[in-house]
Design a protein around this motif. Structure first.
Motif, PDB file in Angstrom:
ATOM      1  N   VAL A  78     -33.772 -15.902  12.537  1.00  0.00           N
ATOM      2  CA  VAL A  78     -34.003 -16.728  13.712  1.00  0.00           C
ATOM      3  C   VAL A  78     -35.432 -16.516  14.208  1.00  0.00           C
ATOM      4  O   VAL A  78     -35.847 -15.388  14.468  1.00  0.00           O
ATOM      5  CB  VAL A  78     -33.009 -16.395  14.844  1.00  0.00           C
ATOM      6  CG1 VAL A  78     -33.217 -17.343  16.023  1.00  0.00           C
ATOM      7  CG2 VAL A  78     -31.575 -16.474  14.342  1.00  0.00           C
ATOM      8  N   TRP A  79     -36.166 -17.591  14.328  1.00  0.00           N
ATOM      9  CA  TRP A  79     -37.557 -17.561  14.772  1.00  0.00           C
ATOM     10  C   TRP A  79     -37.618 -17.963  16.243  1.00  0.00           C
ATOM     11  O   TRP A  79     -37.293 -19.081  16.602  1.00  0.00           O
ATOM     12  CB  TRP A  79     -38.373 -18.495  13.900  1.00  0.00           C
ATOM     13  CG  TRP A  79     -39.780 -18.770  14.329  1.00  0.00           C
ATOM     14  CD1 TRP A  79     -40.530 -18.072  15.235  1.00  0.00           C
ATOM     15  CD2 TRP A  79     -40.594 -19.850  13.883  1.00  0.00           C
ATOM     16  NE1 TRP A  79     -41.771 -18.642  15.370  1.00  0.00           N
ATOM     17  CE2 TRP A  79     -41.834 -19.730  14.550  1.00  0.00           C
ATOM     18  CE3 TRP A  79     -40.401 -20.900  12.970  1.00  0.00           C
ATOM     19  CZ2 TRP A  79     -42.868 -20.635  14.336  1.00  0.00           C
ATOM     20  CZ3 TRP A  79     -41.440 -21.787  12.766  1.00  0.00           C
ATOM     21  CH2 TRP A  79     -42.661 -21.642  13.438  1.00  0.00           C
ATOM     22  N   ALA A  80     -38.031 -17.043  17.090  1.00  0.00           N
ATOM     23  CA  ALA A  80     -38.245 -17.316  18.507  1.00  0.00           C
ATOM     24  C   ALA A  80     -39.553 -18.081  18.650  1.00  0.00           C
ATOM     25  O   ALA A  80     -40.616 -17.565  18.334  1.00  0.00           O
ATOM     26  CB  ALA A  80     -38.307 -16.005  19.287  1.00  0.00           C
ATOM     27  N   GLU A 122     -30.765 -23.299   0.752  1.00  0.00           N
ATOM     28  CA  GLU A 122     -29.981 -22.084   0.540  1.00  0.00           C
ATOM     29  C   GLU A 122     -30.479 -20.935   1.411  1.00  0.00           C
ATOM     30  O   GLU A 122     -29.756 -19.979   1.667  1.00  0.00           O
ATOM     31  CB  GLU A 122     -30.054 -21.664  -0.936  1.00  0.00           C
ATOM     32  CG  GLU A 122     -29.455 -22.672  -1.899  1.00  0.00           C
ATOM     33  CD  GLU A 122     -27.974 -22.886  -1.653  1.00  0.00           C
ATOM     34  OE1 GLU A 122     -27.264 -21.893  -1.395  1.00  0.00           O
ATOM     35  OE2 GLU A 122     -27.525 -24.055  -1.707  1.00  0.00           O
ATOM     36  N   LYS A 123     -31.737 -21.025   1.865  1.00  0.00           N
ATOM     37  CA  LYS A 123     -32.327 -19.950   2.661  1.00  0.00           C
ATOM     38  C   LYS A 123     -33.035 -20.570   3.864  1.00  0.00           C
ATOM     39  O   LYS A 123     -34.248 -20.704   3.890  1.00  0.00           O
ATOM     40  CB  LYS A 123     -33.305 -19.120   1.813  1.00  0.00           C
ATOM     41  CG  LYS A 123     -33.823 -17.874   2.526  1.00  0.00           C
ATOM     42  CD  LYS A 123     -34.822 -17.120   1.667  1.00  0.00           C
ATOM     43  CE  LYS A 123     -35.342 -15.893   2.418  1.00  0.00           C
ATOM     44  NZ  LYS A 123     -36.377 -15.161   1.631  1.00  0.00           N
ATOM     45  N   PRO A 124     -32.271 -20.940   4.900  1.00  0.00           N
ATOM     46  CA  PRO A 124     -32.881 -21.615   6.048  1.00  0.00           C
ATOM     47  C   PRO A 124     -33.451 -20.632   7.069  1.00  0.00           C
ATOM     48  O   PRO A 124     -32.997 -19.495   7.197  1.00  0.00           O
ATOM     49  CB  PRO A 124     -31.701 -22.373   6.651  1.00  0.00           C
ATOM     50  CG  PRO A 124     -30.518 -21.508   6.335  1.00  0.00           C
ATOM     51  CD  PRO A 124     -30.804 -20.902   4.983  1.00  0.00           C
ATOM     52  N   LEU A 125     -34.449 -21.100   7.793  1.00  0.00           N
ATOM     53  CA  LEU A 125     -34.978 -20.389   8.946  1.00  0.00           C
ATOM     54  C   LEU A 125     -34.597 -21.193  10.186  1.00  0.00           C
ATOM     55  O   LEU A 125     -34.919 -22.379  10.280  1.00  0.00           O
ATOM     56  CB  LEU A 125     -36.500 -20.263   8.848  1.00  0.00           C
ATOM     57  CG  LEU A 125     -37.206 -19.613  10.044  1.00  0.00           C
ATOM     58  CD1 LEU A 125     -36.773 -18.159  10.205  1.00  0.00           C
ATOM     59  CD2 LEU A 125     -38.723 -19.702   9.890  1.00  0.00           C
ATOM     60  N   SER A 175     -36.002 -24.048   3.765  1.00  0.00           N
ATOM     61  CA  SER A 175     -35.612 -25.078   4.713  1.00  0.00           C
ATOM     62  C   SER A 175     -35.786 -24.537   6.130  1.00  0.00           C
ATOM     63  O   SER A 175     -35.915 -23.325   6.328  1.00  0.00           O
ATOM     64  CB  SER A 175     -34.155 -25.505   4.484  1.00  0.00           C
ATOM     65  OG  SER A 175     -33.301 -24.374   4.459  1.00  0.00           O
ATOM     66  N   PHE A 176     -35.772 -25.445   7.086  1.00  0.00           N
ATOM     67  CA  PHE A 176     -35.840 -25.027   8.489  1.00  0.00           C
ATOM     68  C   PHE A 176     -34.823 -25.820   9.283  1.00  0.00           C
ATOM     69  O   PHE A 176     -34.477 -26.956   8.947  1.00  0.00           O
ATOM     70  CB  PHE A 176     -37.251 -25.224   9.060  1.00  0.00           C
ATOM     71  CG  PHE A 176     -37.509 -26.622   9.570  1.00  0.00           C
ATOM     72  CD1 PHE A 176     -37.540 -26.891  10.925  1.00  0.00           C
ATOM     73  CD2 PHE A 176     -37.702 -27.676   8.681  1.00  0.00           C
ATOM     74  CE1 PHE A 176     -37.761 -28.184  11.396  1.00  0.00           C
ATOM     75  CE2 PHE A 176     -37.932 -28.967   9.136  1.00  0.00           C
ATOM     76  CZ  PHE A 176     -37.960 -29.221  10.506  1.00  0.00           C
ATOM     77  N   LEU A 177     -34.311 -25.212  10.337  1.00  0.00           N
ATOM     78  CA  LEU A 177     -33.324 -25.844  11.191  1.00  0.00           C
ATOM     79  C   LEU A 177     -33.787 -25.698  12.633  1.00  0.00           C
ATOM     80  O   LEU A 177     -33.828 -24.588  13.170  1.00  0.00           O
ATOM     81  CB  LEU A 177     -31.956 -25.189  10.996  1.00  0.00           C
ATOM     82  CG  LEU A 177     -31.342 -25.372   9.601  1.00  0.00           C
ATOM     83  CD1 LEU A 177     -30.224 -24.373   9.365  1.00  0.00           C
ATOM     84  CD2 LEU A 177     -30.835 -26.807   9.435  1.00  0.00           C
TER      85      LEU A 177
END
Length: 208
Positions: A136-138, A55-58, A91-93
């Motif tokens: 969004v993680w750079a 429900e809360k992805p990075l 979660s992570f994508l």
């Protein structure tokens, strides 16, 4: 085994993102689709998305895919998952600036395939659409300097992120080069910090 491209991606029949996503949302005998998002949903010379559902992805943005697959994350993706969870995401994508698989970034094709980039951009827009306020993680490190076209791709993704109201982050302070850290050697509890993607891109001309 490392993945070494046997040729350039313009010599293969690419699966376009939208039909690949439709296939990835259907049950698969190889992995649990209720847990994983894997596009395309079979190992190939390119990959648009690999990650877990929540429900809360990075959204983690690296440079290019290696050999990881559902239930078989490589060390980079294991680190990305740990950091995402440690920062309050469920979660992570994993997404990449360029979708061609190559364990060694030096093996990436020398010239941009516009079709692959266009389909990869559709994948990024899809990931952005999964959250009201995308995070969004750079996470590409100095590897973005490996090919001239990578920063041009990044400018497209920054524009897509801006249109979606995305908030960008970096894990820990920037490298001396000015690029954000790659996940591989970061501690699992590294904190995410706000990242000014527009200022970064303005400085990129002097960094590359």
């Amino acid at each position: 085994m490392p993945h070494i491209p046997q040729g350039t991606t313009d010599t293969i029949q690419l699966e376009l993102f939208e039909p690949a996503l439709e296939a990835a949302l259907r049950p698969s005998p190889g992995y649990d689709v209720s847990r994983w998002l894997y596009v395309p949903n079979a190992y190939s010379d390119y990959r648009y998305i690999l990650g877990t559902r929540g429900e809360k992805p990075l959204i983690c943005v690296g440079i290019n895919p290696s050999t990881a697959a559902p239930d078989a994350l490589d060390p980079t993706l294991q680190s990305a998952q740990r950091i995402a969870l440690a920062n309050g995401y469920d979660s992570f994508l994993m997404f990449n600036v360029y979708a061609q698989r190559a364990t060694r970034p030096d093996d990436m094709e020398p010239v941009l395939n516009p079709l692959l980039h266009g389909e990869n951009r559709k994948a990024f827009r899809y990931l952005l659409s999964l959250s009201e306020h995308p995070a969004v993680w750079a996470a590409w490190g100095n590897i973005i300097e490996k090919r001239d076209y990578l920063m041009d791709c990044m400018r497209d993704f920054a524009a897509d992120g801006q249109a979606a109201g995305a908030q960008w982050y970096t894990a820990g302070p920037l490298l001396k080069s000015g690029h954000p850290h790659h996940p591989l050697y970061l501690k699992g509890d590294t904190k995410l910090l706000a990242f000014d993607i527009e200022a970064y891109l303005e400085r990129a001309v002097s960094m590359t």
